[in-house]
Scaffold this motif. Structure first.
Motif, PDB file in Angstrom:
ATOM      1  N   TYR A  55       0.699  -1.183   0.171  1.00 19.56           N
ATOM      2  CA  TYR A  55       0.106   0.162  -0.029  1.00 19.56           C
ATOM      3  C   TYR A  55       0.959   1.378   0.141  1.00 19.56           C
ATOM      4  CZ  TYR A  55      -3.497  -3.467   1.506  1.00 19.56           C
ATOM      5  OH  TYR A  55      -4.214  -4.379   1.666  1.00 19.56           O
ATOM      6  N   PRO A  56       0.198   2.309  -0.546  1.00 18.62           N
ATOM      7  CA  PRO A  56       1.197   3.630  -0.252  1.00 18.62           C
ATOM      8  C   PRO A  56       1.177   4.034   0.936  1.00 18.62           C
ATOM      9  CG  PRO A  56      -1.128   3.992  -1.331  1.00 18.62           C
ATOM     10  CD  PRO A  56      -0.868   2.560  -1.157  1.00 18.62           C
ATOM     11  N   ASP A  57       2.137   4.835   1.230  1.00 17.34           N
ATOM     12  CA  ASP A  57       2.293   5.435   2.761  1.00 17.34           C
ATOM     13  C   ASP A  57       1.294   6.253   3.218  1.00 17.34           C
ATOM     14  OD1 ASP A  57       5.252   4.566   2.181  1.00 17.34           O
ATOM     15  OD2 ASP A  57       5.598   6.582   1.784  1.00 17.34           O
ATOM     16  N   ALA A  58       0.613   6.901   1.951  1.00 16.40           N
ATOM     17  CA  ALA A  58      -0.493   7.689   2.577  1.00 16.40           C
ATOM     18  C   ALA A  58      -1.830   6.797   2.948  1.00 16.40           C
ATOM     19  CB  ALA A  58      -1.009   8.616   1.658  1.00 16.40           C
ATOM     20  N   TRP A  59      -1.630   5.703   2.638  1.00 23.55           N
ATOM     21  CA  TRP A  59      -2.701   4.704   2.886  1.00 23.55           C
ATOM     22  C   TRP A  59      -2.557   4.173   4.458  1.00 23.55           C
ATOM     23  CZ3 TRP A  59      -3.363  -0.212   4.862  1.00 23.55           C
ATOM     24  CH2 TRP A  59      -4.665  -0.843   4.758  1.00 23.55           C
ATOM     25  N   HIS A  60      -1.155   3.835   4.678  1.00 21.89           N
ATOM     26  CA  HIS A  60      -1.078   3.742   6.086  1.00 21.89           C
ATOM     27  C   HIS A  60      -1.321   4.712   7.185  1.00 21.89           C
ATOM     28  CE1 HIS A  60       0.693  -0.403   5.289  1.00 21.89           C
ATOM     29  NE2 HIS A  60       1.581  -0.097   4.285  1.00 21.89           N
ATOM     30  N   TYR A  61      -0.905   5.986   6.525  1.00 19.21           N
ATOM     31  CA  TYR A  61      -1.130   7.037   7.402  1.00 19.21           C
ATOM     32  C   TYR A  61      -2.640   6.916   7.704  1.00 19.21           C
ATOM     33  CZ  TYR A  61      -1.407  11.784   9.217  1.00 19.21           C
ATOM     34  OH  TYR A  61      -1.892  12.991   9.766  1.00 19.21           O
ATOM     35  N   THR A  62      -3.515   7.109   6.696  1.00 22.20           N
ATOM     36  CA  THR A  62      -4.922   7.359   6.954  1.00 22.20           C
ATOM     37  C   THR A  62      -5.508   5.979   7.564  1.00 22.20           C
ATOM     38  OG1 THR A  62      -4.723   8.068   4.825  1.00 22.20           O
ATOM     39  CG2 THR A  62      -6.891   8.124   5.761  1.00 22.20           C
ATOM     40  N   HIS A  63      -4.848   4.590   7.459  1.00 24.59           N
ATOM     41  CA  HIS A  63      -5.595   3.915   7.763  1.00 24.59           C
ATOM     42  C   HIS A  63      -5.035   3.632   9.541  1.00 24.59           C
ATOM     43  CE1 HIS A  63      -5.264  -0.785   8.715  1.00 24.59           C
ATOM     44  NE2 HIS A  63      -6.411  -0.659   8.402  1.00 24.59           N
ATOM     45  N   ILE A  64      -3.897   3.996   9.942  1.00 21.61           N
ATOM     46  CA  ILE A  64      -3.515   3.904  11.286  1.00 21.61           C
ATOM     47  C   ILE A  64      -4.390   5.220  12.066  1.00 21.61           C
ATOM     48  CG2 ILE A  64      -1.752   4.380  12.792  1.00 21.61           C
ATOM     49  CD1 ILE A  64       0.208   3.100  10.915  1.00 21.61           C
ATOM     50  N   GLN A  65      -4.438   6.074  11.318  1.00 23.82           N
ATOM     51  CA  GLN A  65      -5.468   7.325  12.003  1.00 23.82           C
ATOM     52  C   GLN A  65      -6.952   7.004  12.174  1.00 23.82           C
ATOM     53  OE1 GLN A  65      -5.895  10.630   9.415  1.00 23.82           O
ATOM     54  NE2 GLN A  65      -5.685  12.044  11.114  1.00 23.82           N
ATOM     55  N   ASP A  66      -7.484   6.243  11.244  1.00 25.56           N
ATOM     56  CA  ASP A  66      -8.809   5.750  11.250  1.00 25.56           C
ATOM     57  C   ASP A  66      -8.986   4.446  10.341  1.00 25.56           C
ATOM     58  OD1 ASP A  66     -11.382   5.344  11.573  1.00 25.56           O
ATOM     59  OD2 ASP A  66     -12.015   7.059  10.422  1.00 25.56           O
ATOM     60  N   PRO A  67      -8.784   3.441  10.967  1.00 21.77           N
ATOM     61  CA  PRO A  67      -8.780   2.015   9.978  1.00 21.77           C
ATOM     62  C   PRO A  67      -9.957   1.731   9.211  1.00 21.77           C
ATOM     63  CG  PRO A  67      -8.052   1.664  12.299  1.00 21.77           C
ATOM     64  CD  PRO A  67      -8.491   2.781  12.401  1.00 21.77           C
ATOM     65  N   LYS A  68     -11.231   2.407   9.798  1.00 19.34           N
ATOM     66  CA  LYS A  68     -12.441   2.178   9.211  1.00 19.34           C
ATOM     67  C   LYS A  68     -12.670   2.921   7.937  1.00 19.34           C
ATOM     68  CE  LYS A  68     -15.920   0.610  12.362  1.00 19.34           C
ATOM     69  NZ  LYS A  68     -15.138   0.545  13.806  1.00 19.34           N
ATOM     70  N   SER A  69     -11.766   3.856   7.774  1.00 18.22           N
ATOM     71  CA  SER A  69     -11.857   4.620   6.578  1.00 18.22           C
ATOM     72  C   SER A  69     -11.106   4.118   5.378  1.00 18.22           C
ATOM     73  CB  SER A  69     -11.105   6.208   6.662  1.00 18.22           C
ATOM     74  OG  SER A  69      -9.647   5.858   6.832  1.00 18.22           O
ATOM     75  N   MET A  70     -10.257   3.203   5.515  1.00 17.49           N
ATOM     76  CA  MET A  70      -9.389   2.436   4.479  1.00 17.49           C
ATOM     77  C   MET A  70     -10.103   0.982   4.444  1.00 17.49           C
ATOM     78  SD  MET A  70      -7.128   4.425   3.100  1.00 17.49           S
ATOM     79  CE  MET A  70      -8.075   5.599   2.934  1.00 17.49           C
ATOM     80  N   SER A  71     -10.673   0.348   5.623  1.00 18.49           N
ATOM     81  CA  SER A  71     -10.915  -0.935   5.257  1.00 18.49           C
ATOM     82  C   SER A  71     -12.356  -0.989   5.883  1.00 18.49           C
ATOM     83  CB  SER A  71      -9.843  -1.803   6.015  1.00 18.49           C
ATOM     84  OG  SER A  71     -10.447  -2.981   6.338  1.00 18.49           O
ATOM     85  N   VAL A  72     -13.305  -1.168   5.121  1.00 17.74           N
ATOM     86  CA  VAL A  72     -14.813  -0.935   5.494  1.00 17.74           C
ATOM     87  C   VAL A  72     -15.139  -2.121   6.648  1.00 17.74           C
ATOM     88  CG1 VAL A  72     -17.038  -1.241   4.816  1.00 17.74           C
ATOM     89  CG2 VAL A  72     -15.660  -0.248   3.299  1.00 17.74           C
ATOM     90  N   GLY A  73     -15.626  -1.518   8.182  1.00 11.79           N
ATOM     91  CA  GLY A  73     -16.079  -2.462   8.896  1.00 11.79           C
ATOM     92  C   GLY A  73     -15.006  -2.874   9.818  1.00 11.79           C
ATOM     93  N   SER A  74     -13.632  -2.446   9.677  1.00 11.47           N
ATOM     94  CA  SER A  74     -12.345  -2.827  10.452  1.00 11.47           C
ATOM     95  C   SER A  74     -12.666  -2.773  11.856  1.00 11.47           C
ATOM     96  CB  SER A  74     -11.172  -1.809   9.993  1.00 11.47           C
ATOM     97  OG  SER A  74      -9.828  -2.369  10.761  1.00 11.47           O
ATOM     98  N   THR A  75     -12.089  -3.985  12.475  1.00 10.56           N
ATOM     99  CA  THR A  75     -12.114  -3.918  14.055  1.00 10.56           C
ATOM    100  C   THR A  75     -11.186  -3.518  14.389  1.00 10.56           C
ATOM    101  OG1 THR A  75     -11.500  -6.156  13.645  1.00 10.56           O
ATOM    102  CG2 THR A  75     -14.002  -5.629  14.098  1.00 10.56           C
TER     103      THR A  75
END
Lengths: 710, 293
Positions: free
Chosen positions: A601-621
């Motif tokens: 994944y791109p760096d920005a994906w990780h950034y956004t995902h760690i900040q708010d996992p649900k925004s990148m992966s629907v339903g993430s727990t």
């Protein structure tokens, strides 16, 4: 006849440990319940770092193992040892130091683990100063116990004590062996072993910890308290000695069964598997001996909730022994490993075997030392049913979840695609089971609270017999005639310490045979040329990965199975992990494997995902980790870390510690600038930058090779 | 029952009496059985070296001709995987499947479909070089609908409502996190404007979704999404062009002249990319591919 001596049993120390196990037990169950909630509502951490799943789960296991089980063992040992040996404990001072020292250790755990001071090693998360403290207190316990044996008034040493002493020695050895580490700061250390070697050391520790803390001492307790409570003779002493000996010899060989299909040598995996299978019958034998002891009067067992609890504990032990054998078969491990099956098995053992037996002993022992009767049989009865239904409601959904998810991970469509390529889909599919599981945990906790009430009233009615008077003849002098008889019995009863030392050597021999060769043979891990040491930024990122406990939910080990390589990429090779201090292979996938996350994944994906996992992966727990964005990266010990790594043999060039920080800043700056293109604005000195750098590095070294060759 | 039953040992331990009953036969039987199994298991896999260990088994599944090679002198044996084959992009696995096909096995059609759909553009080119006849046959015979979106396969954007609705769902589930639900762009670029980083038009969109461009931030979806789903979602993405998102990200990439009926606009971008990658070796150029230096 020798002179009859009068002496006093120390009941106060027993009471103290009993209170401690009750208190920590309830705390442990409560933390467990919070964790159960977080598996489907991650927001229940309220955005607080130390309430996050990955911080609390190690605390939960530590409390369960060292506080609940540990204190319960000490309670039982201090009670039964004195009476079996007809002697007071060696020293009041040692007993008191042991008690308060142990509680202090647990308190340290409760403070440091949630704050992220962790070694990142399973069940050994405590950092090095606490490791030293554990060693000291453990030795205090041992001296007290062995000293009592040496001043005993009873020649014959009962089987329960065999279990206690062998467990004591073995735990001491594995704890020290697993805790050899190089301190960097007061709260940070690196283990001396890396990668696959460290994984083996960790698994040897974890496996034997559960054997010699959760199983063996509890059999010791079982052999004392079950016949006592039931007022029945032990069914077969021969069986007791037989299964004891077999378990001592076989268990430690079975350790690698936790690492089936990973990058450890095949011969180790096979040994782990066959020894796990071989130890199944002795384990069942132990269960049978307990049950047959109770069998004498079925009516009585059915009527008396304490005996019923003991019987249930034994049956749960049998189930967990079956599970352990079942999961150690390679082809079953292929789909069962990393799923909830292991969680179910561990909880059957912990809640069923350890929990119920502890409760039963408490119900029997507290009225005894308070010289009164148990307040309410009815409450005890309700506790029994709450606990048993809690365990079943907890584990059955998890068995289902484990099997279901295991198969979902491996399912292919007819076209050869993964049926469920999106990992989250498989998590969401089993989430209902997590909800039911939390209900089971709640019932179990409610039962424990009832016990607290029941025992509190009992204690109030009675009064503690601090010093219990007892009489016994002094031990007869050793006669040489006795000693020279040469039978095994003589060795046990006349030279018990030598006997126990020999047993301990037998107990750890399996581990030695399996682990020592790795350190003797040079180049035993085939190096992969392209695998390089981490850059300072990645190293700091890795330490954040460890601090945040990412390995609680993410493995770093792709097994040679088509479903895994299809999902994650090339399977893991031992040579890839040589700079991993400690290894972070993990054992449970609440989230996907991260071994080859680098570059995916791109760096920005990780950034956004760690900040708010649900925004990148629907339903993430996965819980959010916003503090990684606000926290500044602590670089005060970076150079010390590099130096420690150099001591461990990581090939940083000489004097590199001077350049580590400039290097790190440059890499961080590039990374932050790179993300600006994706409209992510972040200061380069944040922790998240280091973590992203590490994640992007993971598993990419063998890919470097690929592009270079082109 | 048993004569041994209830033989009390004379000694008691803190008033605990112990019997000396026989060890239950069933537990001994299980014990002996597991010991025997262990001997057989260890001999089979390690002493006699007959059985395939997990890694060998995996290798053979990927490549039936694979023979284990072990590095001597180490306890950890090193293995190589055909999936990680540096020299040949055409893996032995694929080659084996292709041989099956030449044997004109009907079932093998699917296998080669599979092999091809799995290959990246580079590999496909090599496949084509190795088996030109076979490759053409596959293309012209209409057997491939939408396999790997190579330049030679023409892909038509789907227009029917069902497909677009399905495409929208796929988009919302997988793409919206980076490109925003309305295509306005967040981490990923705006999909509604006239600018395209990797080229406009259905073929380019399918291609970039398939193979991604991790260095520029696009994830490859091959393997995660099915081919037909990729076409559906690509078709849906094209319908977003010209709409007005709530928050529109600034344009990125080359401006493309709309309408795209003028096919050159598409191909210019495409060919520009190709020239970077290198020239296709094969002589028989399919229609629709324009080579430029």
């Amino acid at each position: 006849m020798a002179k009859i001596e009068t002496f006093y049993y120390d009941n106060k120390i027993v009471r103290n440990f009993a209170y401690a196990t009750i208190f920590w037990g309830v705390v442990g169950f409560l933390v467990g319940l919070v964790l159960a909630l977080q598996t489907f509502i991650p927001e229940t951490n309220f955005g607080i770092p130390f309430l996050s799943f990955s911080h609390l789960r190690p605390l939960h296991t530590n409390i369960a193992i060292f506080a609940l089980v540990g204190n319960a063992i000490f309670m039982g040992v201090y009670y039964s040892l004195q009476r079996l040996l007809k002697a007071r404990m060696l020293s009041n001072l040692l007993s008191i130091v042991h008690f308060w020292g142990w509680q202090f250790i647990i308190l340290c755990a409760v403070i440091t683990i949630p704050l992220g001071f962790t070694t990142g090693k399973a069940y050994a998360e405590l950092e090095w100063p606490i490791d030293i403290l554990i060693t000291i207190i453990w030795i205090v316990f041992g001296v007290n116990m062995i000293g009592t044996i040496s001043k005993r008034r009873e020649r014959k040493i009962y089987i329960a004590i065999w279990f206690y002493v062998v467990s004591f020695f073995t735990i001491a050895i594995i704890h020290i062996f697993n805790s050899v580490e190089i301190p960097v700061t007061l709260f940070k250390s690196y283990p001396v072993f890396s990668g696959a070697k460290d994984a083996l050391v960790q698994c040897f520790y974890g496996h034997n910890l559960s054997t010699f803390l959760l199983i063996m001492p509890y059999f010791g307790l079982m052999y004392y308290f079950v016949p006592k409570a039931a007022n029945r003779p032990v069914y077969s002493y021969r069986l007791a000695i037989g299964h004891f000996g077999a378990m001592v010899f076989l268990y430690s060989w079975a350790a690698p069964q936790q690492l089936l299909l990973t990058s450890i040598p095949d011969w180790l995996q096979s040994l782990g598997m066959v020894f796990s299978l071989m130890v199944f019958a002795p384990a069942l034998g132990g269960m049978a001996n307990g049950l047959l002891t109770l069998k004498g009067d079925c009516n009585q067992v059915w009527k008396d909730p304490i005996l019923r609890m003991m019987a249930a504990a034994l049956i749960f032990f049998g189930i967990s022994a079956f599970d352990a054998a079942f999961l150690s078969v390679k082809s079953i491990s292929a789909f069962a490993h990393n799923t909830d099956l292991a969680i179910a098995e561990k909880h059957i053992g912990a809640m069923g075997w350890n929990g119920l037996l502890t409760f039963a002993i408490l119900y029997w022992l507290i009225p005894k030392i308070y010289n009164t009767k148990l307040f309410s049989q009815k409450l005890t009865n309700i506790h029994f049913w709450l606990a048993v239904s809690g365990i079943l409601i907890y584990t059955i959904p998890l068995y289902w979840a484990g099997v279901t998810q295991g198969f979902m991970w491996q399912e292919f469509t007819s076209e050869g695609y993964l049926q469920y390529p999106i990992f989250m889909d498989t998590v969401l599919h089993v989430t209902p089971a997590y909800i039911v599981r939390a209900v089971g945990g709640l019932l179990y906790l409610m039962g424990a609270v009832m016990m607290v009430v029941n025992l509190a009233i009992t204690v109030k009615v009675g009064s503690l017999v601090k010093e219990e008077e007892a009489e016994a003849p002094a031990l007869e002098k050793l006669s040489t005639a006795h000693q020279n008889k040469g039978s095994a019995g003589c060795c046990i009863h006349f030279k018990p310490i030598r006997f126990f030392v020999v047993l301990t050597i037998i107990a750890v021999i399996g581990g030695l045979v399996e682990i020592i060769p790795m350190f003797l043979v040079e180049r035993n891990v085939p190096a992969i040329d392209s695998v390089n040491s981490y850059t300072p930024l990645e190293l700091e990122g890795r330490d954040i990965y460890i601090r945040e406990g990412c390995n609680t939910c993410h493995t770093q080990q792709i097994r040679p199975l088509r479903s895994e390589t299809e999902r994650n990429g090339e399977f893991s090779m031992a040579g890839e992990f040589i700079y991993d201090y400690p290894s972070q292979w993990g054992s449970k996938r609440n989230g996907p494997d991260l071994q080859r996350i680098g570059g995916k994944y791109p760096d920005a994906w990780h950034y956004t995902h760690i900040q708010d996992p649900k925004s990148m992966s629907v339903g993430s727990t996965m819980p959010a980790y916003p503090w990684l964005i606000t926290n500044e990266l602590d670089i005060s010990s970076t150079d010390a870390k590099i130096r420690a790594m150099q001591i461990l043999g990581v090939p940083y060039s000489k004097g590199y510690d001077q350049f580590a920080i400039p290097d790190m800043k440059l890499q961080a700056l590039n990374l932050a600038e790179g993300m600006e293109d994706s409209r992510v604005k972040v200061e380069p000195n944040r922790e998240i930058i280091a973590l992203i750098a590490y994640l992007q590095r993971l598993g990419t070294d063998i890919k470097v090779k690929e592009t270079e060759k082109k | 029952m048993d004569t041994n039953k209830n033989v009390l040992e004379d000694h008691t331990y803190d008033n605990i009496r112990v019997l000396n009953n026989k060890i239950p036969t069933w537990s001994l039987n299980i014990f002996y059985l597991t010991i025997m199994f262990s001997f057989v298991y260890l001999s089979y896999f390690h002493v006699l070296d007959i059985g395939d260990l997990s890694r060998d088994e995996y290798m053979r599944e990927m490549d039936p001709n694979w023979r284990p090679t072990r590095v001597s002198g180490g306890i950890f044996s090193e293995y190589h995987s055909p999936m990680y084959d540096i020299e040949n992009s055409v893996t032995p696995f694929v080659r084996e499947k292709l041989k099956n096909y030449i044997g004109s096995n009907a079932e093998a059609n699917d296998l080669i479909m599979y092999a091809m759909s799995r290959s990246d553009a580079e590999t496909l080119k090599k496949l084509r070089a190795t088996f030109p006849g076979l490759y053409d046959k596959l293309i012209t015979g209409g057997l491939i609908k939408i396999q790997a979106p190579v330049e030679s396969i023409s892909i038509v954007a789907l227009m029917d409502e069902a497909s677009l609705a399905a495409g929208k769902q796929i988009f919302l589930k997988n793409c919206a996190s980076c490109h925003a639900p309305d295509g306005g762009g967040i981490v990923g670029p705006n999909l509604t404007d006239d600018h395209w980083i990797h080229g406009a038009g259905i073929e380019n969109v399918v291609k970039i979704i398939n193979f991604g461009n991790p260095s520029k931030g696009m994830i490859p979806w091959r393997g995660t999404l099915k081919n037909e789903d990729i076409v559906k979602v690509s078709s849906f993405i094209l319908t977003m062009h010209g709409t007005t998102p709530q928050v529109a990200k600034a344009p990125e990439g080359e401006k493309v002249k709309y309408p795209l009926e003028d096919k050159k606009a598409v191909e210019e971008v495409e060919s520009a990319e190709e020239s970077e990658e290198g020239v296709i070796e094969n002589e028989d150029v399919d229609e629709g591919v324009v080579k430029e230096e």
